[in-house]
Design an enzyme around this catalytic site. Structure first.
Site: not given
Length: 352
Positions: A131-134, A136-137, A231
């Site tokens: 999930g690194a495109n936005s 915290i990632g 959640y």
């Protein structure tokens, strides 16, 4: 002086002058370290004064910082057409003067990921961030990439992942960063990612992993579904799964810790209900930045004091005690067994 004489460090006139066989170098982010060519070792402290230093200011006009194939920083003087491993700013260093450690926590909720990595060089390390495109990632991936690590952005949307890679390269054009397809909601995608990553023959040094549990209600009916309760259950499962993963893999040298980015993080959960949207809008001025939110992930992945340690839960860069149910080894084993069964059923018995 007797100790210095015995160590062979008293044969120079100036206090700051290096003894024979020593060399002064700098990291990409300006921290000074010292190389002992005789003993083939490096250290942050000056061999005579014991002080730590960093360079001050920007590079002179016409100079550019580069990195060689071994990950060592060197400098290019474009005006005089020459290269050197000696930082031209070394004449303008300032003392770091670190304070003596105390019992007070070093990092807290206001700490950023870049502050945790300050002065550290991860050249030769491999980091996989999901999930690194936005969010915290992205901040996690960027922080490691700007400190020399080879970072793989494992994302579902390759267009957005490519944009994230470009944003990191804009900050440092020598960053080692690439994107790979990974949709964690599709087991086939997970399998394909694992196969593609193994084919690269890269050793993964760092991986980003971020009430009573009723297994019969992990997938409730639509009428019984409540976003906040779902959640909370997923976060409980995260901790349980991380603990069981550590128990199974720690004998092989693999550690796993569960992290919480800290309270008051602005997320997309508000889109599920207008009340959440109102609450998040009111709280937005008091929320943490994404750089602050990434600090706990980065701390757990890179802190020297956590080397070889796992099976723990961290919040705001501090180890915390989760709920009693999250500490249950029996529940963790049952969740793992259920996960294995569901994976085998979905993949038709092909999963290992």
């Amino acid at each position: 002086m007797a100790a210095l004489r015995y160590a062979g460090l008293d044969d120079t006139d100036s206090e700051d002058e290096l003894p024979p066989g020593w060399e002064e170098r700098t990291t990409k982010d300006g921290w000074v370290y010292y190389a002992n060519h005789t003993e083939e070792k490096t250290q942050w402290e000056h061999p005579k004064t014991g002080k730590r230093k960093r360079v001050a200011g920007d590079l002179p006009y016409g100079w550019e910082q580069e990195t060689d194939e071994n990950g060592q920083v060197f400098f290019v003087d474009h005006i005089n057409k020459r290269t050197t491993y000696l930082d031209p700013r070394l004449a303008f260093t300032v003392d770091d003067n670190p304070t003596k450690p105390t019992s007070r926590q070093r990092y807290d909720g206001s700490t950023t990921a870049m502050e945790i990595l300050q002065g550290r060089d991860f050249s030769g390390k491999v980091v996989v961030v999901t999930g690194a495109n936005s969010g915290i990632g992205f901040e996690t991936a960027k922080s490691f990439a700007l400190h020399g690590a080879h970072v793989i952005l494992a994302c579902r949307n390759m267009a957005r992942a490519s944009e994230a890679v470009s944003r990191i390269l804009e900050e440092w054009h020598k960053a080692k960063v690439e994107a790979m397809t990974l949709d964690l909601a599709l087991l086939r995608s997970v399998q394909h990612f694992a196969e593609a990553f193994k084919a690269k023959n890269m050793f993964t040094d760092i991986n980003d992993s971020s009430g009573k549990l009723d297994f019969s209600r992990l997938s409730p009916s639509q009428s019984e579904y409540w976003a906040m309760l779902a959640y909370n259950r997923t976060k409980l499962c995260n901790i349980l799964f991380s603990n069981e993963l550590h128990r199974r893999l720690s004998p092989r040298g693999v550690t796993s810790n569960a992290v919480h980015p800290g309270n008051m993080m602005y997320s997309s959960i508000h889109r599920n209900w207008w009340v959440y949207t109102l609450l998040f809008t009111l709280a937005r001025p008091f929320t943490k930045s994404m750089q602050q939110g990434a600090s706990t992930t980065v701390y757990c992945a890179a802190a020297p004091e956590l080397e070889g340690l796992g099976g723990m839960y961290f919040n705001n860069c501090c180890r915390c005690l989760p709920s009693p149910e999250a500490q249950s080894e029996d529940t963790a084993r049952a969740l793992w067994a259920l996960s294995e069964r569901l994976v085998q059923e979905r993949l038709g018995g092909q999963a290992n």
